[in-house]
Scaffold this motif. Structure first.
Motif, PDB file in Angstrom:
ATOM      1  N   LYS A 269      -6.132   4.058   8.295  1.00  0.00           N
ATOM      2  CA  LYS A 269      -5.242   5.215   8.273  1.00  0.00           C
ATOM      3  C   LYS A 269      -4.897   5.598   6.830  1.00  0.00           C
ATOM      4  O   LYS A 269      -4.932   6.771   6.462  1.00  0.00           O
ATOM      5  CB  LYS A 269      -3.978   4.896   9.066  1.00  0.00           C
ATOM      6  N   LYS A 270      -4.584   4.593   6.009  1.00  0.00           N
ATOM      7  CA  LYS A 270      -4.236   4.851   4.610  1.00  0.00           C
ATOM      8  C   LYS A 270      -5.435   5.422   3.857  1.00  0.00           C
ATOM      9  O   LYS A 270      -5.295   6.328   3.038  1.00  0.00           O
ATOM     10  CB  LYS A 270      -3.739   3.559   3.946  1.00  0.00           C
ATOM     11  N   GLU A 271      -6.628   4.906   4.151  1.00  0.00           N
ATOM     12  CA  GLU A 271      -7.844   5.420   3.502  1.00  0.00           C
ATOM     13  C   GLU A 271      -8.056   6.894   3.843  1.00  0.00           C
ATOM     14  O   GLU A 271      -8.401   7.706   2.968  1.00  0.00           O
ATOM     15  CB  GLU A 271      -9.070   4.597   3.920  1.00  0.00           C
ATOM     16  N   GLU A 272      -7.815   7.254   5.104  1.00  0.00           N
ATOM     17  CA  GLU A 272      -7.929   8.663   5.496  1.00  0.00           C
ATOM     18  C   GLU A 272      -6.910   9.518   4.743  1.00  0.00           C
ATOM     19  O   GLU A 272      -7.234  10.614   4.272  1.00  0.00           O
ATOM     20  CB  GLU A 272      -7.733   8.814   7.008  1.00  0.00           C
ATOM     21  N   ASP A 273      -5.681   8.996   4.607  1.00  0.00           N
ATOM     22  CA  ASP A 273      -4.649   9.722   3.852  1.00  0.00           C
ATOM     23  C   ASP A 273      -5.082   9.951   2.414  1.00  0.00           C
ATOM     24  O   ASP A 273      -4.865  11.020   1.842  1.00  0.00           O
ATOM     25  CB  ASP A 273      -3.323   8.945   3.842  1.00  0.00           C
ATOM     26  N   ILE A 274      -5.672   8.946   1.812  1.00  0.00           N
ATOM     27  CA  ILE A 274      -6.081   9.057   0.412  1.00  0.00           C
ATOM     28  C   ILE A 274      -7.250  10.016   0.250  1.00  0.00           C
ATOM     29  O   ILE A 274      -7.263  10.852  -0.651  1.00  0.00           O
ATOM     30  CB  ILE A 274      -6.465   7.664  -0.167  1.00  0.00           C
TER      31      ILE A 274
ATOM     32  N   ILE B 290       0.813  -1.219   0.000  1.00  0.00           N
ATOM     33  CA  ILE B 290       0.000   0.000   0.000  1.00  0.00           C
ATOM     34  C   ILE B 290       0.846   1.268   0.000  1.00  0.00           C
ATOM     35  O   ILE B 290       0.326   2.355  -0.231  1.00  0.00           O
ATOM     36  CB  ILE B 290      -1.024   0.037   1.162  1.00  0.00           C
ATOM     37  N   ALA B 291       2.150   1.145   0.232  1.00  0.00           N
ATOM     38  CA  ALA B 291       3.018   2.326   0.208  1.00  0.00           C
ATOM     39  C   ALA B 291       3.017   2.968  -1.165  1.00  0.00           C
ATOM     40  O   ALA B 291       3.191   4.180  -1.298  1.00  0.00           O
ATOM     41  CB  ALA B 291       4.441   1.950   0.608  1.00  0.00           C
TER      42      ALA B 291
ATOM     43  N   LYS C 245     -10.647   1.575  -3.286  1.00  0.00           N
ATOM     44  CA  LYS C 245     -11.126   0.242  -3.658  1.00  0.00           C
ATOM     45  C   LYS C 245      -9.945  -0.733  -3.759  1.00  0.00           C
ATOM     46  O   LYS C 245     -10.000  -1.853  -3.276  1.00  0.00           O
ATOM     47  CB  LYS C 245     -11.864   0.308  -5.002  1.00  0.00           C
ATOM     48  N   LYS C 246      -8.857  -0.270  -4.360  1.00  0.00           N
ATOM     49  CA  LYS C 246      -7.647  -1.092  -4.491  1.00  0.00           C
ATOM     50  C   LYS C 246      -7.070  -1.400  -3.099  1.00  0.00           C
ATOM     51  O   LYS C 246      -6.656  -2.524  -2.823  1.00  0.00           O
ATOM     52  CB  LYS C 246      -6.628  -0.348  -5.348  1.00  0.00           C
ATOM     53  N   LEU C 247      -7.071  -0.397  -2.224  1.00  0.00           N
ATOM     54  CA  LEU C 247      -6.614  -0.573  -0.847  1.00  0.00           C
ATOM     55  C   LEU C 247      -7.433  -1.660  -0.156  1.00  0.00           C
ATOM     56  O   LEU C 247      -6.872  -2.536   0.511  1.00  0.00           O
ATOM     57  CB  LEU C 247      -6.738   0.749  -0.082  1.00  0.00           C
ATOM     58  N   HIS C 248      -8.747  -1.626  -0.333  1.00  0.00           N
ATOM     59  CA  HIS C 248      -9.617  -2.613   0.303  1.00  0.00           C
ATOM     60  C   HIS C 248      -9.327  -4.017  -0.242  1.00  0.00           C
ATOM     61  O   HIS C 248      -9.379  -4.983   0.511  1.00  0.00           O
ATOM     62  CB  HIS C 248     -11.085  -2.250   0.105  1.00  0.00           C
ATOM     63  N   GLU C 249      -9.015  -4.108  -1.549  1.00  0.00           N
ATOM     64  CA  GLU C 249      -8.660  -5.406  -2.132  1.00  0.00           C
ATOM     65  C   GLU C 249      -7.380  -5.939  -1.480  1.00  0.00           C
ATOM     66  O   GLU C 249      -7.318  -7.109  -1.102  1.00  0.00           O
ATOM     67  CB  GLU C 249      -8.440  -5.288  -3.650  1.00  0.00           C
TER      68      GLU C 249
END
Length: 185
Positions: free
Chosen positions: A177-182, A24-25, A115-119
């Motif tokens: 956390k990553k979703e919030e960043d995005i 995810i980075a 969506k990709k993050l969730h996958e």
């Protein structure tokens, strides 16, 4: 015996979370980050090489990544590789280095990235559950071979479940956390 099974399961789960963090980075958050170019492979003297092995990559501000090749003959190849990496980036070079402006993300692109993050997160959770299944199978085998008692098996199953819950919670936290960043840049 049970300790070995638990230690093995935990080490595999830890590695799974590390792989997830690495994957995810490269997801863009709208801010320039050198990790955006982690997956870029450059055709260099007939061999595909990771960009970070043939150039210095830096992000001097939130909207720009600068790539400085060690060998100036690789400049065109690097620019081409970044363009073809399908990252939505448009590099340009000044003859010495490549500037990669990082445009702000559109709402649609943000949703695609989430969506990709969730996958990725779901793949990681499935991997952790598979590790749990393997650990349980090993414990059942120990019981079958009469190396442990039924009480030991029950305790081991509980410990394996606690481990699984711990790592799935960690995946969820990282993902959130990553979703919030995005979504909120």
């Amino acid at each position: 015996m049970i300790k070995d099974v638990l230690k093995d399961a935990e080490s595999h789960m830890k590695k799974t979370v590390e792989v997830f963090k690495h994957e995810i980075a490269s997801l863009r958050t709208g801010k320039a980050s050198v990790s955006l170019l982690d997956g870029v492979q450059v055709e260099y003297y007939g061999t595909k090489m990771p960009l970070n092995q043939i150039a210095t990559i830096s992000a001097p501000d939130a909207t720009l990544i600068v790539v400085t090749p060690y060998d100036m003959t690789a400049l065109q190849a690097i620019e081409k590789a970044i363009r073809e990496a399908d990252l939505g980036l448009n590099p340009s070079n000044d003859g010495k280095k490549i500037m990669v402006p990082v445009p702000p993300l559109t709402e649609e692109r943000r949703k695609t990235l989430v969506k990709k993050l969730h996958e990725y997160a779901e793949q990681c959770r499935v991997a952790v559950r598979n590790i749990r299944r393997d650990a349980r199978d090993k414990v059942k085998q120990l019981l079958k071979d009469k190396e442990i008692s039924e009480d030991d098996e029950k305790r081991a199953e509980d410990d394996i479940q606690k481990l699984t819950d711990k790592y799935i919670d960690e995946i969820d936290d990282i993902s959130k956390k990553k979703e919030e960043d995005i979504m909120h840049v």
